[in-house]
Design a protein around this motif. Structure first.
Motif, mmCIF file in Angstrom:
data_model
loop_
_atom_site.group_PDB
_atom_site.id
_atom_site.type_symbol
_atom_site.label_atom_id
_atom_site.label_comp_id
_atom_site.label_asym_id
_atom_site.label_seq_id
_atom_site.Cartn_x
_atom_site.Cartn_y
_atom_site.Cartn_z
ATOM 1 N N GLY A 29 0.596 -1.595 -0.341
ATOM 2 C CA GLY A 29 0.028 0.076 0.196
ATOM 3 C C GLY A 29 0.463 0.777 -0.081
ATOM 4 O O GLY A 29 0.023 2.452 0.002
ATOM 5 N N THR A 30 2.215 1.309 -0.711
ATOM 6 C CA THR A 30 2.607 2.729 -0.043
ATOM 7 C C THR A 30 2.493 3.108 -1.564
ATOM 8 O O THR A 30 2.936 4.402 -0.771
ATOM 9 N N ASP A 31 1.854 3.181 -2.298
ATOM 10 C CA ASP A 31 1.744 3.541 -3.330
ATOM 11 C C ASP A 31 0.381 4.286 -3.570
ATOM 12 O O ASP A 31 0.175 4.637 -4.727
ATOM 13 N N THR A 69 7.510 -8.728 2.486
ATOM 14 C CA THR A 69 7.951 -7.278 1.876
ATOM 15 C C THR A 69 9.935 -7.752 1.889
ATOM 16 O O THR A 69 10.596 -8.623 1.718
ATOM 17 N N TYR A 70 10.617 -6.276 1.016
ATOM 18 C CA TYR A 70 11.601 -5.758 0.970
ATOM 19 C C TYR A 70 12.644 -5.946 2.333
ATOM 20 O O TYR A 70 13.318 -7.244 2.124
ATOM 21 N N ILE A 90 15.952 0.598 -2.550
ATOM 22 C CA ILE A 90 14.490 1.452 -2.237
ATOM 23 C C ILE A 90 13.889 2.134 -1.097
ATOM 24 O O ILE A 90 14.270 2.365 0.538
ATOM 25 N N ALA A 91 13.384 3.624 -1.752
ATOM 26 C CA ALA A 91 12.606 4.194 -0.524
ATOM 27 C C ALA A 91 13.737 4.272 1.304
ATOM 28 O O ALA A 91 14.511 4.432 0.886
ATOM 29 N N ALA A 98 7.375 -2.592 4.508
ATOM 30 C CA ALA A 98 5.534 -2.627 3.945
ATOM 31 C C ALA A 98 5.429 -2.674 2.689
ATOM 32 O O ALA A 98 4.359 -3.853 2.066
ATOM 33 N N GLY A 99 6.465 -2.447 2.264
ATOM 34 C CA GLY A 99 6.152 -2.304 0.540
ATOM 35 C C GLY A 99 6.582 -3.939 0.023
ATOM 36 O O GLY A 99 7.833 -4.981 0.611
ATOM 37 N N THR A 100 6.449 -4.767 -1.211
ATOM 38 C CA THR A 100 6.219 -5.735 -1.685
ATOM 39 C C THR A 100 6.702 -5.838 -3.285
ATOM 40 O O THR A 100 6.641 -4.623 -4.130
#
Length: 283
Positions: A29-31, A69-70, A90-91, A98-100
């Motif tokens: 849901g990060t984007d 997740t990463y 990445i970010a 959280a991101g995948t």
């Protein structure tokens, strides 16, 4: 009112998607807030435990579930080493928690950081849905076929991406790997250009050769015919012809000007990264 589903399993996620075709699938849901989409239904996948698994498959492939997740990937020794170079850029740590990787694919941004790496690994997207009798059916599609353009993916309204399959049998024979991302800063930055490459070098000769660029096209750019052309070339010959070989690949790269960079800059950086990869081959 937005209907919200919280499936506990992949099957429940597919059932929700069949009940609400086209519902927004939310992984990390990060984007989501950045894009501000308007949907009648949302399926939150975070609770689907069987999508948070990394598992070895019978054919030697590594399956990375959609909810891995990463941060999870960085802690698993089975994840190929090249991701340990890619993921830290990445970010931010909060985003990586959280991101995948599946989200990175389904977002279908030309600047997706993992996409060039997945491209040279010949990664496959695993997709699931329910048939008319409620039975699970699945299919796989190559990354570069699944991503059709900017924010465009080959996913039907009733389908769910279950994860990514990494075919390791050939990949594990690659003995030179390379990844670089060029942005305004080392992390928390959208890439201006990125590049992943690998090679299998035996007795001073290139047996396998792969290269993919990000942020220079509507999806990762790769040239399989040129890779085959230079497979079998002695490393010493490739280095002696480095400028010509680089020009051969870069000829097919046609980036654009945008708010982050210019086409000319991206093209030059793409050439520089490829040249640096050739230097890294040794021999």
């Amino acid at each position: 009112m937005v209907r919200t589903y919280y499936p506990d399993t992949a099957y429940e996620a597919m059932k929700a998607r069949s009940e609400a075709p086209g519902a927004l699938l939310v992984s990390g849901g990060t984007d989501v807030m950045v894009r501000k989409p308007a949907y009648e239904a949302v399926i939150i996948l975070n609770g689907a435990g069987d999508l948070a698994e990394i598992r070895q498959e019978e054919d030697g492939s590594l399956f990375v579930g959609a909810e891995v997740t990463y941060a999870d990937m960085m802690q698993d020794h089975r994840i190929p080493e090249i991701f340990r170079t890619c993921i830290p850029g990445i970010a931010s740590p909060a985003i990586r928690n959280a991101g995948t990787m599946t989200g990175n694919i389904c977002n279908a941004s030309p600047a997706g950081d993992t996409l060039p790496v997945l491209s040279i690994m010949d990664a496959q997207v695993v997709i699931g849905s329910l048939d008319a009798s409620g039975q699970e059916v699945s299919r796989t599609e190559g990354l570069l076929s699944f991503i059709q353009g900017i924010r465009k993916i080959d996913l039907l309204p009733t389908e769910v991406v279950l994860g990514v399959r990494l075919p390791l049998s050939n990949w594990e024979r690659q003995n030179v790997c390379y990844y670089q991302k060029v942005g305004s800063r080392r992390a928390e930055s959208i890439s201006k250009a990125s590049f992943a490459a690998s090679a299998r070098v035996e007795d001073g000769t290139i047996k396998d050769f792969r290269a993919s660029w990000g942020s220079v096209g509507i999806k990762p750019v790769r040239f399989p015919d040129l890779e085959k052309k230079y497979a079998g070339t002695p490393v010493s010959d490739l280095k002696a012809r480095k400028e010509a070989v680089t020009a051969d690949f870069i000829e097919g790269i046609h980036p654009i000007d945008d708010q982050r960079s210019t086409a000319a800059y991206r093209r030059q950086v793409s050439a520089n990264l490829f040249s640096d990869f050739i230097d890294s081959l040794g021999g």
